[in-house]
Each structure stands twice: as C-alpha cells, then as structure tokens.
Design a protein around this motif. Sequence first.
Motif, short mmCIF file in Angstrom:
data_model
loop_
_atom_site.label_atom_id
_atom_site.label_comp_id
_atom_site.label_asym_id
_atom_site.label_seq_id
_atom_site.Cartn_x
_atom_site.Cartn_y
_atom_site.Cartn_z
N THR A 623 -13.20 8.21 3.12
CA THR A 623 -13.00 7.16 2.23
C THR A 623 -11.72 7.35 1.45
O THR A 623 -11.15 8.15 1.36
CB THR A 623 -14.38 7.46 1.16
OG1 THR A 623 -14.08 8.65 0.24
CG2 THR A 623 -15.59 7.53 1.71
N ILE A 624 -11.57 6.11 1.11
CA ILE A 624 -10.12 5.92 0.17
C ILE A 624 -10.37 5.05 -0.74
O ILE A 624 -10.90 4.21 -0.83
CB ILE A 624 -9.24 5.17 1.17
CG1 ILE A 624 -9.09 5.91 2.55
CG2 ILE A 624 -7.71 5.20 0.61
CD1 ILE A 624 -8.18 5.00 3.53
N GLN A 625 -9.70 5.69 -1.94
CA GLN A 625 -9.56 5.04 -3.32
C GLN A 625 -8.17 4.86 -3.81
O GLN A 625 -7.29 5.65 -4.02
CB GLN A 625 -10.51 5.75 -4.24
CG GLN A 625 -10.56 4.95 -5.48
CD GLN A 625 -11.34 5.75 -6.68
OE1 GLN A 625 -12.10 6.58 -6.47
NE2 GLN A 625 -11.23 5.40 -8.05
N THR A 644 -11.49 11.20 0.87
CA THR A 644 -12.61 12.26 1.38
C THR A 644 -12.79 12.29 3.00
O THR A 644 -12.32 11.51 3.65
CB THR A 644 -14.08 11.74 0.57
OG1 THR A 644 -14.46 10.55 1.30
CG2 THR A 644 -13.95 11.81 -1.06
N GLY A 645 -13.73 13.43 3.14
CA GLY A 645 -14.11 13.35 4.69
C GLY A 645 -13.01 14.26 5.48
O GLY A 645 -13.02 14.20 6.67
N ALA A 689 -11.16 5.44 8.47
CA ALA A 689 -11.24 4.74 7.34
C ALA A 689 -9.86 3.79 7.06
O ALA A 689 -8.92 4.59 7.38
CB ALA A 689 -11.68 5.39 6.02
N ASP A 691 -7.63 1.24 3.75
CA ASP A 691 -7.63 0.59 2.64
C ASP A 691 -6.28 0.11 2.17
O ASP A 691 -5.21 0.62 2.96
CB ASP A 691 -8.33 1.34 1.41
CG ASP A 691 -8.69 0.62 0.26
OD1 ASP A 691 -8.44 -0.49 0.28
OD2 ASP A 691 -9.02 1.37 -0.84
#
Length: 787
Positions: A623-625, A644-645, A689, A691
């Motif tokens: 995941t990317i924020q 994450t990940g 992922a 973003d």
Amino acid sequence: MRLFTKQFAVVLLALSASISCFAVHQVGGQLEMRAVGDVPGHYRILVTNYMESGPRADNQRGGRLGIFRKRDNFLMTQISLQEIGQRQSIIYANEYCANQRNLKFIVATFEADVQLDPATYADLQGYYVSYQTRNRNAGIDNINSPSQTGFTFYLEFPALQQNGQVFVNSSPHFGPINGEYICVGEPFIYPFGATDPDGDELRYSLVTPLDQRGTNQNSVSAGPYPDVRWLSSYGATNAIPGSPPFRIDPQTGQLSVTATQLGLFVFAVKVEEYRNGIKIGEVRRDFQFLVIECPPATTPDPAVQISNRPANLRNATICRGDSALLQATFNSNWNYQWRQDGINIPNATGASLAVRESGRYTVVVSLKTACSKTGNSQDVIINVLDNNAKLAVAGHLCATTGSVKLAVPGGSEVNYQWYRDNQPLAGQTTDSLHITQAGRYWTTLTHKTAGCVFRTDSMSIERSPAVQAVIRSASGSTRICPQDSLQLEGSGGIRYLWLKDNQMIQGATEARHFAKTAGSYVLTASDADGCEGVSTPFLLTQVPPITVVFDSIPAVCGPDNPVYTLVSSPQGGEFSGVGVVGNAFNPKQAGVGNHQLTYTAKAAPECANVTVSRTAVVAPIPTIQLDDITTYKGNTFELAPALTGDPDVFSWTPTTYLSDASVPNPSVVSIAGDITYTISIKNASGCEASDSIRITVLERVWIPDAFSPNGDGQNDVWTLAGIEAFPDAVVTIFNRWGEVIYLSDKGYSKPFDGTMNGTALPTGVYPFTLRTVPEQPVVRGRLMLIR
C-alpha cells in the motif's frame, strides 16, 4: 643416704629419699596416643607413671594434660585423666636386694578418651601433648637439685587431616618392664625398644630429660619445656659413665653400657616415628638405673630342662589344658625369678615352674644373701596347641559346575582325617580337601607327638541355584530403527557379558546394552559366587531407512487466494503448521506471513519421526499513502510516501526534477512549476501497487528585515515584494509585549508605515507573521523599525 643409693640399680626405679616437699617421687614414664578406629579423630591418650610406692603415690589421681599446636604453642584443649586398671608392683630379679633396701615401686596408668575434629587439627606442622608432674628422686646423682626437678611427659603427633584426607596414626607402644640392676664393670644390655601399631619406622636416640615448666603439680603449660640441669661431666649421651659408653641402638632401641661409676642415674630416650621416610611424630621416655658394686662371687649358672624330656630339648608342644614342668638347677642359696617373653612372672620364684601358656621362658638366678651378679638360663620355647582350628573355604559349587577347597592350618606335626556327612573320606589325610559334591564337611587333627585330637568346625557346602540369564527389549520391539539403537535389558546376575553373533562385544559388561545393528544377541550372567548362566538367543532385525520429500510451496499475494494442495513422499505421513488442513494449505486461515510447515513420516511405527519443512509465504499486498503538496517555486524537498508490504522495487514517473526515480524517497530539486508524480512498487513476492501525488508551486514572497519610516522618501513603508501573488495573504505585527499593532486586510493592500492609530512607533524590533494561503504554514520573523 648417698652411700645407700650407690648399691643397687633398677630400671625405672629410684631410692626413696627424705625430702621436705610432699610431692610424689617420680621414677619415670611415657605418653601414648592410640587411635580407637571407630570414627576419625577418636583417640585414647595414656600416661604410664612409675612412682615410689606409699601414701604420696596413693594420692596421685591423674591430673590434667594439654594438647598444643606446634607452630605457635597454642593450647587446643585441656583433658582430665582417669586411672584405669589396678596398680602393679615392679617385680625384681633379686627380691632380696629389693627387700633389703625397701625398694617398692609401682606403675599406674591414667587415660583420657578424646574426640578430636580432624578439620580442626589440620596444621601441617603438627601438635604435641604434655603432662607435667613433680618431683624426681632426691638420690639421683647426675642432675642438679633432683628433688626440686619435675617431669614433663612429651609426645608429638601429626595433622589429623592432610590433603583433604583423614590421617590416622598411633604412637609407639611400650611393653612392661622388669626390675634390674647394673654391676659396675660388667657389660649390661637392656631391651628398651617399642613397637609401632601402624608398622612405621622407629628411630631411637638419647636426649636430655625435660623438667617441668612452672612449680604446680600437674600444671598445664605450653612449651618449650626446660631441660634438667646436668651436673658437671654428665650429658644426654653420658648420663651413665661407662667404657664402652652408655648408648642406644638407633634401630632396635637396645640400651648397653659397661658402667665405671656407682650411683643412681636418670636418662631419657627419644623415639622418632617415620612413615615413608618422613617424620610424623615422637615420644620421650624417662628412666633411672642404679649402678652397684657386685661381690666377686661366681655367677650362678642355672640349667633349665623340660621335665620328662631330654635335657637338650629347648622346645616342647603341649595340648591345651595340659602343662609342662620347667625345672631349673636347684640350689638353696639361690633366688629364682621366672620370665615369660622377657617379663618377670609374679610369684614365680621357685626352682620349677608349671607352664600352661605358649611363650619363651627363662629363669634369672641370684644369691639369696647378697646383691650379686645374676645368672640367666637358656630360653625354653613352649607351644600350646589350641582346639579352635577353623576351616578356611575357597571356591563355590554352582548349580552344575565349580569346586571348593577346604583347608585348615596345622603344620607337619599333625595328622588329618576328613569327613563328609559323618563318613570318613578314604585317603583324604592332608591339610586341604578339594570337593565337587555338596555335603557337611570337617576334619580331625591329631598331633603326632602330643597326641592332642581336635575337631574343626563343620562347614555345609551346598550348590547354588542355577543362574537364569534373561534378555528383554526395553520397548518390547525386536527391530532396530534407522540411525538409532534398541535398549536391551539383562537380568539374572550381578556381572554380565554380551555377545553378538557368537562374538564378544568389547566393553559390554553392564546389565543394559544398546544394540545398534541387527543380529543374534546372547547374555552371560554371573552371580556373586561367579556361577554363570547363558540366555537363549535374542534376534534383532533392522528397519530399512526412508527418504522424506516435501515439495516447495509457491508464494501468494495476500490471504485472499485459493487453497493449495501440499505434495510430499512417502505417503502416510502428517502435515502440520498454521493454515494446514489435512494435506492442503489455506492462505486465508494462515494469514499474512512466512509460515513454517512440516511433513513427518516414520520408517516404522516404533521408530522416531523423520521431519522435513517448507516455508509457505502469504505475502502482504503493498500500500502507498501520499498527500498532495503545495510549495514555493525553486524549493528542494523529499518525497516521503508511507509504504507497507515490504516493497523492494520502486519507479517514479515522470522523472522531472527528481534526484533518483528508482528509490522510495527521491528528492525534488528546484521545482519550477506544478507537476503530478506516479509511484509504482513491487515486493519480493511480486505483489504490486501504485499511487499519484499532485505538487502545486507558488510564487515566493520577499520579506525585508528592516525599514526606516523617517519621511525621506526611501523605505518609508515595509514593502513585501511578490505579495501580490497571494491575494488572501494576512500580515500581523506585534510589539514586544505581544500586542497586535498592525493587522492587514487580505492581500496586504496597505503596507505597514511604522504607525499605530496615527502615532509613530518607536525604533525597535517587532515580531510578525505572514499567512500566504491557508494550507501553507505561517511565516514568522522579526523586522527592525529605524527612526
């Protein structure tokens, strides 16, 4: 009185003298220390005290002795003595001389039973025991002031604990004494040696006697102890003037002298005790001898023979309960004193002696009416046969084998006859018997010359039960698993020997044996008597080994994946681990993570598990924020997405302004305009992922740090260059107390001119804030107002 004392000498004896003190007149004595042998440190300490008989001696009741440490003369303990046994009179070879001079001397023995802690008595320099008493005989001729001179009985003993081990030792032992005298000019010898209970070497020497330290009777005082004071021309090695001189044999302890001077002479002997060449102790013994002038009479020459035996027979054997009559030459003018093993026999003063005990017998003869030379007979050896002969047994009768030897000591002077179950055994007439049959055995012994007939004790000889050797498997199995052993347990004896395929197994002598290879095992068991039994063969087989295989497991992205079938060999084993159901792996049940899965199989049910393992990876989905950014034109900053990940591959597009497009946190360098970036990531399991982030670039405001509102037309207001790019900008200025002195409208359309409500503000530093846009942080600073 002086003339009287120079007429007669006795070992350990001294003449009575009239002295003013009331102390006991001491003649001699010594200390002994005997190990009891029951517990470490248990000893008996004995004081043998020779004294003049009389009321003063009757009042002597022991007293106290002290034990001291040699290294520093420290008093370890004081001990009270108690008299043991009956007091004995000294027996003289010539009672006439003793009675004529009223010479009556006794020996008293005092004892203390002590328990010494070996750990406390561990000083390697050793310890000593002393017993002090007063006074010596006033008639002594070779020391100064004898009646005022005391005795110190002295003994040294070693540490009772050495090198962590208890050290056991008993001091030398002295036997009883006889009354004797020395004729001047005649050779004189006297057996003065001791025996050692431990078999240690004894070394003898003449030393100066010890005086008492202090003046109290039986005082307990530490050493060193003073020597007696010799008169001129006397000393330790010439205590008795003589030619040849007074001496002691250093190995045997035999005293010898040919005296050249009359008188009563005191002397002392030191006996040193050596073990393995190292001195471990010593003891001192004081004595007195009297030298007299013997009349020039013919020395009596008694001849002793055994009655009813040939005159030249010097030894004889008699039966227990019988007696042998020893007959000396009779002369009515002679005194007789018989001795057994060198010791005077009480009341044995006739020309004959009936003997009932084994020993070496002699008779000492002297004239009845004179203190003359004595005559000594030859030795006669009497051996008394006892009827307590015991059978000695060697060997054992096993159930079917074995033999026993019976033996009895008797010598060549005995005839034998062996019996079994009350029946004589023909031809069995020696001192031993070898048997292979059970029964009750004994023998009779008949002395060839004495005729004594003795029967030994009887001995029942039985065969022991057969030894039953048995082998069993501790697990109950008869198969050996791969890379393992099988515990076999033997029974039936106390000693064992294992064989495999008829070959002895080296070192296998215990009741338990671990078999590692297949074969036929046999056990030989022996009992306490050495009888053996052999087990039946015990067959063991080998379980073939197996190879366990567990196929690899592919990784999956996230738990939302289908169940995976696990593959392994050989069949029949068991899978285990998180997410395992039967022979399948469920990622959803296991969850994200690296999961250790195992497959276990056995070569046989009784064998140990063979286990292999694999790792099942349920990888996290990355995941990317990212949050959009507003910045100023020309800024340099870092992009910091929250990831994450466990991604390990990164790609940013476009690459404009970026320092490195393949790292997770690149720097944006000198940004010049608005831009949108996209990041794509991937972890080791291939999970991906992406973003995007939007960056808005604002114009920069130039803020001067000072202005001078003095009406000269230059810098009269605080001008903010570039503020027009921010129509919603708000400027706030404060005084030093934090009060607002200026607040702009949106856009800073009317610059600050250094006044407040029309009043000029003084020169000074004024804090300010600038908010360009709501989403950007407030700019804070200080400006200088100059008049």
